[in-house]
Design an enzyme around this catalytic site. Structure first.
Site, PDB file in Angstrom:
ATOM      1  N   VAL A 102      37.287 -12.862  28.280  1.00 33.92           N
ATOM      2  CA  VAL A 102      37.278 -11.690  27.400  1.00 33.92           C
ATOM      3  C   VAL A 102      36.738 -12.151  26.051  1.00 33.92           C
ATOM      4  CG1 VAL A 102      38.677  -9.878  26.336  1.00 33.92           C
ATOM      5  CG2 VAL A 102      39.305 -10.760  28.613  1.00 33.92           C
ATOM      6  N   CYS A 147      35.486 -12.405  22.069  1.00 31.03           N
ATOM      7  CA  CYS A 147      35.807 -12.114  20.666  1.00 31.03           C
ATOM      8  C   CYS A 147      34.603 -11.454  20.010  1.00 31.03           C
ATOM      9  CB  CYS A 147      36.061 -13.412  19.898  1.00 31.03           C
ATOM     10  SG  CYS A 147      37.624 -14.159  20.228  1.00 31.03           S
ATOM     11  N   VAL A 185      39.114 -17.097  26.423  1.00 27.41           N
ATOM     12  CA  VAL A 185      38.481 -16.378  25.319  1.00 27.41           C
ATOM     13  C   VAL A 185      37.016 -16.785  25.203  1.00 27.41           C
ATOM     14  CG1 VAL A 185      38.590 -15.867  22.874  1.00 27.41           C
ATOM     15  CG2 VAL A 185      40.693 -16.347  24.124  1.00 27.41           C
ATOM     16  N   LYS A 186      36.153 -15.757  25.204  1.00 30.19           N
ATOM     17  CA  LYS A 186      34.716 -16.008  25.086  1.00 30.19           C
ATOM     18  C   LYS A 186      34.332 -15.996  23.612  1.00 30.19           C
ATOM     19  CE  LYS A 186      31.337 -14.490  28.471  1.00 30.19           C
ATOM     20  NZ  LYS A 186      30.732 -13.324  29.140  1.00 30.19           N
ATOM     21  N   VAL A 187      33.588 -17.016  23.208  1.00 35.83           N
ATOM     22  CA  VAL A 187      33.165 -17.126  21.802  1.00 35.83           C
ATOM     23  C   VAL A 187      31.663 -17.423  21.799  1.00 35.83           C
ATOM     24  CG1 VAL A 187      33.485 -18.362  19.626  1.00 35.83           C
ATOM     25  CG2 VAL A 187      35.437 -18.088  21.175  1.00 35.83           C
TER      26      VAL A 187
END
Ligand code: G3P
Length: 214
Positions: free
Chosen positions: A56, A58, A82-84
């Site tokens: 998912v 950011c 968390v995707k950055v």
């Protein structure tokens, strides 16, 4: 090799999960924007449907904001990664998140240089976008090969997710290169199942079976 679905469509995700071949899910803001319902409901239904890493993304741009946003996203469910996006601020955030034990997927990776920096920052995954590189006349799978060679040579534990997959050839090459994960759109997963000779073979077997005395 792990197989993820690149989708935020819960009907598609549930259908592919029901085949017993799905290891995880990747989403992004564009995929979520295509779906009806709000962000909370979409993510909640995906985490309920699939037990495995669920990326998912950011949307904050400064490390000071990415870190708390990532913490809020990760706190939703233990399966969430968390995707950055790969930027200088993203690297700072990934470094802090990795120290806090939050898993990250560094996204929008288009070069081995970006992948190395993500790995050094402590990324759990990097996502090279092969289709978008092919779209501009470059060889997306060559970038995956370079990242694989670099990570192997230096023993980086960061896993490679082949993303922006458009066709069966991308999946075939990702497999042969030894990518850790390939994240595949729904339509391409459906294509992976089918082969015209399988369809013809089933039709012939069923036809011949009618001739068998029972
Ligand atoms: O996870 C997102 C990535 O796979 C993007 O794919 O088709 O928009 O380039 P695409």
């Amino acid at each position: 090799m792990q197989l993820f679905i690149d989708s935020a469509n819960i009907v598609h995700i549930r259908e592919i999960a029901s085949l017993g071949i799905l290891d995880g899910v990747t989403t992004n803001p564009s995929l979520i924007a295509k779906e009806k319902g709000g962000f909370d409901a979409i993510i909640g239904s995906i985490t309920a449907a699939v037990h495995g890493p669920i990326s998912v993304e950011c949307v904050s741009e400064r490390a000071e904001q990415i870190v708390p946003e990532a913490e809020r996203i990760a706190a939703r469910h233990p399966d969430i990664v968390v995707k950055v996006p790969i930027t200088e601020e993203g690297l700072k955030a990934v470094h802090r998140l990795s120290q806090d034990g939050i898993r990250t997927n560094v996204t929008l990776v288009f070069s081995v240089h970006q992948a190395i920096l993500a790995a050094k920052a402590g990324a759990t995954y990097v996502s090279p976008f092969v289709g978008r590189l092919d779209d501009i006349g470059e060889d997306g799978m060559q970038v995956v090969a370079d990242i694989k060679a670099a990570f192997s040579r230096y023993g980086f534990p960061t896993m490679i997710i082949v993303a922006s997959v458009r066709n069966l050839e991308h999946v075939r090459k990702a497999t042969l290169l030894g990518a850790d994960v390939v994240t595949v759109p729904y339509t391409v997963i459906k294509e992976m199942v089918r082969h015209p000779l399988t369809d013809a073979g089933i039709a012939k077997f069923l036809d011949d079976w009618k001739k068998v005395k029972r």
